[in-house]
Design a protein around this motif. Structure first.
Motif, short mmCIF file in Angstrom:
data_model
loop_
_atom_site.label_atom_id
_atom_site.label_comp_id
_atom_site.label_asym_id
_atom_site.label_seq_id
_atom_site.Cartn_x
_atom_site.Cartn_y
_atom_site.Cartn_z
N ALA A 109 11.95 -9.03 -15.21
CA ALA A 109 11.10 -10.20 -15.42
C ALA A 109 10.07 -9.90 -16.51
CB ALA A 109 10.40 -10.58 -14.12
N ILE A 110 9.40 -8.78 -16.41
CA ILE A 110 8.51 -8.27 -17.46
C ILE A 110 8.92 -6.81 -17.65
CG2 ILE A 110 6.14 -7.84 -18.18
CD1 ILE A 110 5.27 -9.94 -16.11
N PRO A 111 9.70 -6.50 -18.68
CA PRO A 111 10.21 -5.14 -18.83
C PRO A 111 9.11 -4.08 -18.77
CG PRO A 111 11.23 -6.60 -20.42
CD PRO A 111 10.14 -7.38 -19.75
N LYS A 112 9.39 -3.00 -18.07
CA LYS A 112 8.52 -1.85 -17.86
C LYS A 112 7.28 -2.18 -17.01
CE LYS A 112 9.99 0.54 -22.00
NZ LYS A 112 9.63 1.23 -23.20
N VAL A 113 7.18 -3.40 -16.51
CA VAL A 113 6.04 -3.80 -15.69
C VAL A 113 6.50 -4.36 -14.35
CG1 VAL A 113 4.01 -5.29 -15.52
CG2 VAL A 113 4.61 -4.26 -17.71
N LEU A 114 7.39 -5.34 -14.39
CA LEU A 114 7.85 -6.02 -13.18
C LEU A 114 9.35 -6.23 -13.26
CD1 LEU A 114 6.79 -7.27 -10.55
CD2 LEU A 114 6.53 -9.43 -11.76
N GLU A 115 10.08 -5.40 -12.51
CA GLU A 115 11.53 -5.46 -12.51
C GLU A 115 12.01 -5.56 -11.06
OE1 GLU A 115 12.82 -1.97 -14.59
OE2 GLU A 115 11.98 -2.65 -16.49
N PHE A 116 13.05 -6.35 -10.86
CA PHE A 116 13.60 -6.56 -9.52
C PHE A 116 15.07 -6.16 -9.51
CE2 PHE A 116 10.41 -9.93 -10.23
CZ PHE A 116 9.49 -9.57 -9.27
N GLY A 117 15.46 -5.45 -8.46
CA GLY A 117 16.85 -5.05 -8.28
C GLY A 117 17.46 -5.74 -7.09
N VAL A 135 11.22 1.15 -14.23
CA VAL A 135 10.23 1.51 -13.19
C VAL A 135 10.92 1.60 -11.85
CG1 VAL A 135 8.28 0.43 -14.37
CG2 VAL A 135 9.62 -0.90 -12.76
N GLY A 136 10.29 2.28 -10.93
CA GLY A 136 10.78 2.34 -9.55
C GLY A 136 12.04 3.16 -9.41
N ASN A 137 12.99 2.63 -8.68
CA ASN A 137 14.23 3.32 -8.36
C ASN A 137 15.06 3.49 -9.64
OD1 ASN A 137 16.40 4.38 -7.06
ND2 ASN A 137 16.81 2.59 -5.80
N ILE A 138 15.21 4.72 -10.13
CA ILE A 138 15.88 4.96 -11.40
C ILE A 138 17.36 5.27 -11.16
CG2 ILE A 138 15.80 6.27 -13.55
CD1 ILE A 138 13.24 4.74 -13.03
N VAL A 139 18.06 4.29 -10.68
CA VAL A 139 19.52 4.36 -10.58
C VAL A 139 20.05 3.04 -11.11
CG1 VAL A 139 19.56 5.93 -8.60
CG2 VAL A 139 19.53 3.48 -8.20
N GLU A 140 21.28 3.07 -11.53
CA GLU A 140 21.87 1.85 -12.09
C GLU A 140 21.95 0.78 -11.01
OE1 GLU A 140 25.72 0.48 -14.72
OE2 GLU A 140 25.35 2.59 -14.34
N ASP A 141 21.60 -0.42 -11.39
CA ASP A 141 21.58 -1.55 -10.47
C ASP A 141 22.46 -2.66 -11.01
OD1 ASP A 141 20.91 -3.63 -8.68
OD2 ASP A 141 18.93 -2.77 -8.38
N LEU A 180 0.82 -1.21 0.00
CA LEU A 180 0.00 0.00 0.00
C LEU A 180 0.86 1.27 0.00
CD1 LEU A 180 -2.83 -1.10 2.45
CD2 LEU A 180 -2.95 -0.91 -0.04
N VAL A 181 1.92 1.27 0.80
CA VAL A 181 2.80 2.43 0.82
C VAL A 181 3.54 2.56 -0.51
CG1 VAL A 181 4.86 3.42 1.92
CG2 VAL A 181 3.04 2.47 3.31
N GLY A 182 3.86 1.44 -1.13
CA GLY A 182 4.55 1.45 -2.42
C GLY A 182 3.74 2.12 -3.52
N PHE A 183 2.41 2.12 -3.40
CA PHE A 183 1.59 2.82 -4.38
C PHE A 183 1.77 4.33 -4.28
CE2 PHE A 183 -1.18 -1.06 -4.41
CZ PHE A 183 -1.06 -1.33 -5.76
N HIS A 188 4.12 -4.87 -8.96
CA HIS A 188 4.87 -5.37 -7.82
C HIS A 188 4.12 -5.07 -6.52
CE1 HIS A 188 9.27 -5.90 -6.18
NE2 HIS A 188 8.42 -6.72 -5.61
N ASN A 189 3.57 -3.87 -6.40
CA ASN A 189 2.79 -3.51 -5.21
C ASN A 189 1.53 -4.35 -5.09
OD1 ASN A 189 4.57 -1.49 -4.33
ND2 ASN A 189 3.67 -0.01 -5.73
#
Length: 175
Positions: free
Chosen positions: A139-147, A127-133, A59-62, A76-77
Motif C-alpha cells: 500500500a505504501i512501499p517500505k512503510v505499510l505492506e500487507f500479506g 518490512v515485517g515477515n521477509i519471506v515471499e508472499d 503493542l506486541v508487534g512493536f 501498521h502497529n
C-alpha cells in the motif's frame, strides 16, 4: 418498714406516639419487580474484546517481528493501537455509537482484506515477515505492506465487528 405511697398511673403526653409492639406493627407489601425484555446487541462487547485484541497485537508487534506471520511495520502497529483504543472507547460508549463503530470498522477491515487479495502480487516484502508472499500488497512501499496473513486477519476482524453489530439478543431488565 415504711409504706410506700401508691403511685397513680401516668398517661403519656398526647404529642408522643407509642412505640409499635409486635401486635401493633403493620407490614406493607413490597411491589414485585417486573422483568421486561429489552433488545440489546453484541456491539459493545465486541468493541471491547476486539479493542483489547487490537491493542495487544499492536503493542506486541512493536517488540516481536513476524507476529503470526503478519507484515507488521511501525505504521501498521500504530494503526492497530489506534483502532484498538477507538474500539475500547466506543465499547464503553452508548449502544448506538458502539453499533455504528462496529459497522464502520467492520466494513473498513472487510474492504482492506478484499482489496489486499485483489491487488496483492507475488513478491518479497520490505518490512515485517521477509519471506515471499503470494498476495503481497504494498500500500505504501517500505512503510505499510500487507500479506496473505494480514488479509485473512482483516477479513476475520471484519466478520467479528459486523456480526457484533448485527446480532441482537433479549436481555431482561428489572423495573
Amino acid at each position: 418498714m415504711e409504706l410506700e405511697k401508691q403511685r397513680k398511673p401516668t398517661t403519656p403526653p398526647s404529642n408522643v406516639t407509642p412505640l409499635p409492639t409486635e401486635a401493633t406493627k403493620t407490614y406493607q407489601a413490597q411491589p414485585t419487580k417486573t422483568f421486561v425484555p429489552i433488545q440489546k446487541n453484541y456491539s459493545q462487547e465486541v468493541c471491547v474484546i476486539m479493542g483489547v485484541l487490537l491493542l495487544i497485537t499492536g503493542l506486541v508487534g512493536f517488540v516481536v517481528d513476524n507476529l503470526l506471520g503478519a507484515h507488521l511495520s511501525y505504521t501498521h502497529n500504530a494503526i492497530h493501537v489506534a483502532s484498538g483504543a477507538l474500539a475500547l472507547w466506543f465499547g464503553f460508549d452508548s449502544l448506538l455509537n458502539a453499533k455504528r463503530f462496529a459497522y464502520v470498522v467492520g466494513v473498513f477491515y472487510g474492504l482492506l482484506g478484499i482489496i489486499g487479495f485483489a491487488l496483492g502480487r507475488e513478491g518479497l516484502p520490505d518490512v515485517g515477515n521477509i519471506v515471499e508472499d503470494r498476495y503481497l500488497w504494498k500500500a505504501i512501499p517500505k512503510v505499510l505492506e500487507f500479506g496473505t496473513v494480514d488479509h485473512v486477519l482483516h477479513l476475520i476482524f471484519a466478520a467479528v465487528f459486523i456480526l457484533g453489530a448485527v446480532m441482537t439478543f433479549k436481555r431482561f431488565q428489572s423495573i
